[in-house]
Design a protein around this motif. Structure first.
Motif, PDB file in Angstrom:
ATOM      1  N   ILE A  56       0.868  -1.173   0.000  1.00  0.00           N
ATOM      2  CA  ILE A  56       0.000   0.000   0.000  1.00  0.00           C
ATOM      3  C   ILE A  56       0.904   1.222   0.000  1.00  0.00           C
ATOM      4  O   ILE A  56       1.627   1.465   0.975  1.00  0.00           O
ATOM      5  CB  ILE A  56      -0.908   0.040   1.243  1.00  0.00           C
ATOM      6  CG1 ILE A  56      -1.777  -1.214   1.316  1.00  0.00           C
ATOM      7  CG2 ILE A  56      -1.780   1.299   1.228  1.00  0.00           C
ATOM      8  CD1 ILE A  56      -2.545  -1.347   2.617  1.00  0.00           C
ATOM      9  N   PRO A  57       0.941   2.000  -1.082  1.00  0.00           N
ATOM     10  CA  PRO A  57       1.736   3.231  -1.075  1.00  0.00           C
ATOM     11  C   PRO A  57       1.085   4.302  -0.189  1.00  0.00           C
ATOM     12  O   PRO A  57       0.106   4.051   0.507  1.00  0.00           O
ATOM     13  CB  PRO A  57       1.757   3.659  -2.551  1.00  0.00           C
ATOM     14  CG  PRO A  57       1.245   2.476  -3.318  1.00  0.00           C
ATOM     15  CD  PRO A  57       0.333   1.744  -2.380  1.00  0.00           C
ATOM     16  N   GLY A  58       1.638   5.513  -0.273  1.00  0.00           N
ATOM     17  CA  GLY A  58       1.100   6.633   0.493  1.00  0.00           C
ATOM     18  C   GLY A  58       1.907   6.915   1.738  1.00  0.00           C
ATOM     19  O   GLY A  58       2.131   6.016   2.552  1.00  0.00           O
ATOM     20  N   HIS A  59       2.370   8.148   1.863  1.00  0.00           N
ATOM     21  CA  HIS A  59       3.238   8.469   3.003  1.00  0.00           C
ATOM     22  C   HIS A  59       3.047   9.897   3.509  1.00  0.00           C
ATOM     23  O   HIS A  59       3.790  10.338   4.385  1.00  0.00           O
ATOM     24  CB  HIS A  59       4.706   8.278   2.597  1.00  0.00           C
ATOM     25  CG  HIS A  59       5.135   9.194   1.490  1.00  0.00           C
ATOM     26  ND1 HIS A  59       4.922   8.894   0.170  1.00  0.00           N
ATOM     27  CD2 HIS A  59       5.722  10.413   1.517  1.00  0.00           C
ATOM     28  CE1 HIS A  59       5.374   9.880  -0.583  1.00  0.00           C
ATOM     29  NE2 HIS A  59       5.869  10.808   0.214  1.00  0.00           N
ATOM     30  N   GLU A  60       2.076  10.615   2.978  1.00  0.00           N
ATOM     31  CA  GLU A  60       1.876  12.030   3.335  1.00  0.00           C
ATOM     32  C   GLU A  60       0.466  12.159   3.889  1.00  0.00           C
ATOM     33  O   GLU A  60      -0.485  12.356   3.151  1.00  0.00           O
ATOM     34  CB  GLU A  60       2.066  12.874   2.075  1.00  0.00           C
ATOM     35  CG  GLU A  60       2.053  14.373   2.304  1.00  0.00           C
ATOM     36  CD  GLU A  60       2.252  15.130   0.995  1.00  0.00           C
ATOM     37  OE1 GLU A  60       3.365  15.608   0.741  1.00  0.00           O
ATOM     38  OE2 GLU A  60       1.278  15.247   0.220  1.00  0.00           O
ATOM     39  N   ALA A  61       0.305  12.008   5.207  1.00  0.00           N
ATOM     40  CA  ALA A  61      -1.044  11.825   5.738  1.00  0.00           C
ATOM     41  C   ALA A  61      -1.261  12.521   7.077  1.00  0.00           C
ATOM     42  O   ALA A  61      -0.322  12.854   7.803  1.00  0.00           O
ATOM     43  CB  ALA A  61      -1.342  10.332   5.876  1.00  0.00           C
ATOM     44  N   ALA A  62      -2.537  12.692   7.370  1.00  0.00           N
ATOM     45  CA  ALA A  62      -2.967  13.208   8.671  1.00  0.00           C
ATOM     46  C   ALA A  62      -4.219  12.451   9.080  1.00  0.00           C
ATOM     47  O   ALA A  62      -4.974  11.960   8.237  1.00  0.00           O
ATOM     48  CB  ALA A  62      -3.241  14.708   8.602  1.00  0.00           C
ATOM     49  N   GLY A  63      -4.433  12.333  10.387  1.00  0.00           N
ATOM     50  CA  GLY A  63      -5.605  11.614  10.859  1.00  0.00           C
ATOM     51  C   GLY A  63      -5.791  11.757  12.353  1.00  0.00           C
ATOM     52  O   GLY A  63      -5.188  12.624  12.994  1.00  0.00           O
ATOM     53  N   ILE A  64      -6.642  10.899  12.902  1.00  0.00           N
ATOM     54  CA  ILE A  64      -6.979  10.920  14.330  1.00  0.00           C
ATOM     55  C   ILE A  64      -6.592   9.585  14.953  1.00  0.00           C
ATOM     56  O   ILE A  64      -6.928   8.510  14.425  1.00  0.00           O
ATOM     57  CB  ILE A  64      -8.491  11.164  14.537  1.00  0.00           C
ATOM     58  CG1 ILE A  64      -8.925  12.493  13.892  1.00  0.00           C
ATOM     59  CG2 ILE A  64      -8.830  11.155  16.020  1.00  0.00           C
ATOM     60  CD1 ILE A  64      -8.298  13.728  14.518  1.00  0.00           C
ATOM     61  N   VAL A  65      -5.906   9.624  16.068  1.00  0.00           N
ATOM     62  CA  VAL A  65      -5.497   8.411  16.784  1.00  0.00           C
ATOM     63  C   VAL A  65      -6.732   7.689  17.315  1.00  0.00           C
ATOM     64  O   VAL A  65      -7.589   8.289  17.969  1.00  0.00           O
ATOM     65  CB  VAL A  65      -4.541   8.750  17.940  1.00  0.00           C
ATOM     66  CG1 VAL A  65      -4.243   7.507  18.769  1.00  0.00           C
ATOM     67  CG2 VAL A  65      -3.254   9.357  17.410  1.00  0.00           C
ATOM     68  N   GLU A  66      -6.809   6.376  17.013  1.00  0.00           N
ATOM     69  CA  GLU A  66      -7.912   5.551  17.520  1.00  0.00           C
ATOM     70  C   GLU A  66      -7.484   4.687  18.702  1.00  0.00           C
ATOM     71  O   GLU A  66      -8.221   4.548  19.682  1.00  0.00           O
ATOM     72  CB  GLU A  66      -8.447   4.650  16.403  1.00  0.00           C
ATOM     73  CG  GLU A  66      -9.201   5.407  15.324  1.00  0.00           C
ATOM     74  CD  GLU A  66      -9.977   4.480  14.398  1.00  0.00           C
ATOM     75  OE1 GLU A  66     -11.079   4.873  13.974  1.00  0.00           O
ATOM     76  OE2 GLU A  66      -9.489   3.378  14.097  1.00  0.00           O
ATOM     77  N   GLN A  67      -6.293   4.081  18.613  1.00  0.00           N
ATOM     78  CA  GLN A  67      -5.789   3.230  19.683  1.00  0.00           C
ATOM     79  C   GLN A  67      -4.286   3.438  19.815  1.00  0.00           C
ATOM     80  O   GLN A  67      -3.618   3.780  18.830  1.00  0.00           O
ATOM     81  CB  GLN A  67      -6.056   1.746  19.398  1.00  0.00           C
ATOM     82  CG  GLN A  67      -7.508   1.353  19.297  1.00  0.00           C
ATOM     83  CD  GLN A  67      -7.665  -0.132  18.964  1.00  0.00           C
ATOM     84  OE1 GLN A  67      -6.915  -0.974  19.463  1.00  0.00           O
ATOM     85  NE2 GLN A  67      -8.628  -0.451  18.121  1.00  0.00           N
ATOM     86  N   VAL A  68      -3.761   3.200  21.010  1.00  0.00           N
ATOM     87  CA  VAL A  68      -2.316   3.253  21.214  1.00  0.00           C
ATOM     88  C   VAL A  68      -1.865   2.002  21.955  1.00  0.00           C
ATOM     89  O   VAL A  68      -2.639   1.391  22.718  1.00  0.00           O
ATOM     90  CB  VAL A  68      -1.882   4.512  22.003  1.00  0.00           C
ATOM     91  CG1 VAL A  68      -2.278   5.772  21.251  1.00  0.00           C
ATOM     92  CG2 VAL A  68      -2.475   4.517  23.407  1.00  0.00           C
ATOM     93  N   GLY A  69      -0.599   1.620  21.741  1.00  0.00           N
ATOM     94  CA  GLY A  69      -0.027   0.472  22.420  1.00  0.00           C
ATOM     95  C   GLY A  69       0.258   0.751  23.882  1.00  0.00           C
ATOM     96  O   GLY A  69       0.249   1.907  24.338  1.00  0.00           O
ATOM     97  N   SER A  70       0.569  -0.303  24.605  1.00  0.00           N
ATOM     98  CA  SER A  70       0.721  -0.217  26.064  1.00  0.00           C
ATOM     99  C   SER A  70       1.875   0.669  26.509  1.00  0.00           C
ATOM    100  O   SER A  70       1.854   1.197  27.633  1.00  0.00           O
ATOM    101  CB  SER A  70       0.909  -1.625  26.636  1.00  0.00           C
ATOM    102  OG  SER A  70       2.061  -2.251  26.069  1.00  0.00           O
ATOM    103  N   GLU A  71       2.906   0.838  25.675  1.00  0.00           N
ATOM    104  CA  GLU A  71       4.069   1.629  26.059  1.00  0.00           C
ATOM    105  C   GLU A  71       4.066   3.051  25.477  1.00  0.00           C
ATOM    106  O   GLU A  71       4.995   3.821  25.719  1.00  0.00           O
ATOM    107  CB  GLU A  71       5.358   0.919  25.613  1.00  0.00           C
ATOM    108  CG  GLU A  71       5.558  -0.455  26.221  1.00  0.00           C
ATOM    109  CD  GLU A  71       5.642  -0.387  27.746  1.00  0.00           C
ATOM    110  OE1 GLU A  71       6.299   0.548  28.257  1.00  0.00           O
ATOM    111  OE2 GLU A  71       5.041  -1.247  28.411  1.00  0.00           O
TER     112      GLU A  71
END
Length: 362
Positions: A56-71
């Protein structure tokens, strides 16, 4: 999720269902809001640069965090973020000496034996992640060091172009060239990166900003963003005109298109002691060089991968420039399209007569 997948070079991307893994300890799941269509992606799509397929190409992006890892500590669900392909480990020689953009980022990717981040929903086969991001997709699963939280008031369809074009173009001015107020600069190629360099040169106080592009509409846009002069580089005598106009050549020449002739022109336009900065992705077998007389004149030639960025610091500052009306992102964006029109956006990029297309997600 839906994603645009490249199954083989020189073919159209196909919209397919992709399954995203759950975030690991240092990973972040992002709901993609917008992705810029960058010429760097085109190099991979058209087979000029190699990459494992399918991807999947594409590298110039913005968005909203949905989940984060434990650390993960610096990000939380609901944060607005901009991603950057310069994922950094934080521990290597480049990172600890402040050259984050040179980090190879191996520690930010999943290792052998770990489940892949992306798989085809239909058969469970691996989908390769491109440039640490794979942003032509409704979601991104990335290392926490591949994105940064930004002002939540920043419009995300404009924010996305900061992730590559603006970070690279502005970084060339602020970080690599270290332009001093009053110095002259020539920007060769007025796509998204070149226009960002023009805008940054104005912010930095350049004395003269010369935009060079064969497309009249792009030259006009460069003048809107701060260019004091603009020329068609393919016209006879353009180099001589610029050298005469600047009384011996420019202090800085920034190549922002990735064509061999543009690299040669950047060197040609330099005054004694000037510096040429190459940003574009040249053909892999091409070399740009300095002659013996160039060296005797203390001319310099350098690359600047992603504008020598330190994106966790640079990107929030660029967002602030936009919010204060100093950085014009609205003019850089030519169109907004749905993911289904990604191949149309690449066709426009191949024609070379438009600035930035942005994919937006509902």
């Amino acid at each position: 999720m839906k994603a645009a997948i490249l199954f083989e070079p020189r073919s159209e991307l196909r919209i397919e269902d992709v399954t995203v893994s759950k975030p690991g300890p240092h990973e972040v799941l992002i709901r993609t809001a917008a992705t810029g269509v960058c010429r760097s992606d085109l190099h991979f799509v058209d087979g000029a640069y190699p990459h494992a397929m399918p991807c999947i190409p594409g590298h110039e992006a913005a968005g909203i965090v949905e989940q984060v890892g434990s650390e993960v500590r610096a990000l939380r669900p609901g944060d607005a973020v901009i991603t950057c392909l310069s994922a950094y480990c934080g521990e290597c020689e480049f990172c600890v000496t402040g050259r984050l953009s040179l980090c190879l980022g191996a520690a930010t990717r999943r290792g052998k034996g770990e489940p892949p981040r992306l798989t085809l929903t239909a058969d469970g086969s691996v989908v390769n992640q491109m440039l640490n991001l794979s942003a032509y997709a409704e979601q991104m699963l990335v290392h926490e060091h591949a994105c940064v939280a930004i002002n939540p008031d920043m419009p995300l369809d404009r924010a996305c172009v900061i992730g590559c074009a603006v970070t690279t173009g502005a970084g060339a001015v602020f970080n690599a060239a270290r332009l001093t107020p009053g110095e002259t600069v020539a920007v060769i190629g007025c796509g998204g990166i070149g226009l960002a360099a023009v805008n940054a040169a104005r912010i930095a106080g350049a004395g003269r900003i010369i935009a060079l592009d064969p497309v009249p509409e792009k030259r006009a846009l460069a003048e809107k963003l701060g260019a004091t002069d603009s020329f068609d580089p393919s016209a006879d005598g353009t180099a001589g005109t610029v050298i005469e106009l600047t009384r011996g050549g420019v202090h800085h020449a920034i190549e922002a298109v990735g064509r061999p002739a543009s690299g040669d022109l950047a060197v040609k336009l330099l005054r004694r002691g000037g510096t040429a900065t190459i940003l574009g992705m040249m053909p892999l077998d091409h070399k740009v060089g300095l002659s013996a007389m160039d060296l005797l004149g203390s001319k310099k030639l350098q690359g600047a991968l992603m504008g020598d960025n330190r994106f966790p610091v640079d990107i929030p500052r660029l967002v602030d420039f936009y919010m204060r009306g100093m950085l014009d992102l609205d003019s850089i964006i030519a169109e907004r399209v749905p993911l289904a029109d990604i191949n149309h956006a690449f066709d426009r990029l191949r024609q070379g007569d438009a600035t930035r297309s942005v994919v937006v997600y509902q």
